[in-house]
Design a protein around this motif. Sequence first.
Motif: not given
Ligand SMILES: [Zn+2]
Length: 368
Positions: A49, A58, A69
């Motif tokens: 993302n 992340w 993540c």
């Molecule tokens: Zn993520």
Amino acid sequence: MKPFTCPCSNILFFENTQCLKCGSNVGYDAASDSMKIIEPEGKLKQCANGTQHGVCNWLVPADSANPLCDACQLNRTIPDLSVQGNGERWARMEASKRRVAYSMHHLGLPIIPRTQDAETGLIFDFLQPMPGAPVITGHDFGIITLNMEEADDAIRESNRQKFREPHRSLVGHFRHELAHYYWWVWFEKGTIDIELLNSFREVFGDERQDYGTALNNYYNGGPPSGWQGTHISEYSTAHPWEDWAETWAHYLHMTDALETADTFGLSAGRQHVPVTRFPKESVSLPAPFANVDPGAFMDILYHWAMLTPAINEMSLSLGQRDLYPFVLTPPIVRKLHFIHCAMERVSGKMTEKKPVFNLWSVLRRKAA
Ligand SMILES: [Zn+2]
Ligand SMILES: [Zn+2]
Ligand SMILES: [Zn+2]
């Protein structure tokens, strides 16, 4: 939230994707609770993302089969990105969600996605309201729905005033809805025993009263007069579930802000601490917490009472409104203590029952 450090020694923040000193691409590694540099052939890669939509910083193991993540794996429905502005709105939503996911992890209550736990795992749906198809932010049986419009500053500010919620925020929404989710997991899915449910009812009221009727009554009649003495917000008077969710969100505001204060070395003079505001009875709870040592909670409360006048004055100094427009009264403090204890109990942090001791001696010791 604490500050982080780049291997080059520069300070990094939770939302950073690049170090401004050494130029490295960085991201947050939940496994090690640290910001890491993303090396071209390294062990970690950015969440999909992040790489595809720019909404997540992340990291995931480079060899992970799932490109998302821990925080993004909670999503079932992402917003319609063909709607103009939804990319930015979603990024704000995800940033808030990651903060709250971080807090829950640190409290020992990590959020489990439905893909890993079909019974009690959590799902997020980020939905765009359409004409004739409104979206109501809320929790239902492990599904948290977020209305994408709330990430629009103008709309959220309008709602903030309309619903008289001084602290309406995206982070607040996530904290509030998570409270409903954990209530469902603990009390309905049966992680917690009946003794605790009885205790909940004594502190927050009986949640078996009809929810729909209670909400209707609230929206038609508003909060009862004098609500400030017993409830943290107007909306928390609507139903014991809402009181739980509002108080829980407030507890997370406190603990997260205190982590920030502690790790940045902020403190305020102890002369401002209203130590006499919370008599011993204000935190004593029914079983199973009747004999719990309230020292850890009183520590939180004490530091909070020390910090909040300072952050309000800081905010006013910068030309903004009070950051903390709340007054904690003994009944509210007692509810906060209940939430503190319930979290400690479920996370396994609660130590065995200790003998009751005199709270006043703790307060006096702190104030000395
Ligand atoms: Zn993520
Ligand atoms: Zn660096
Ligand atoms: Zn609610």
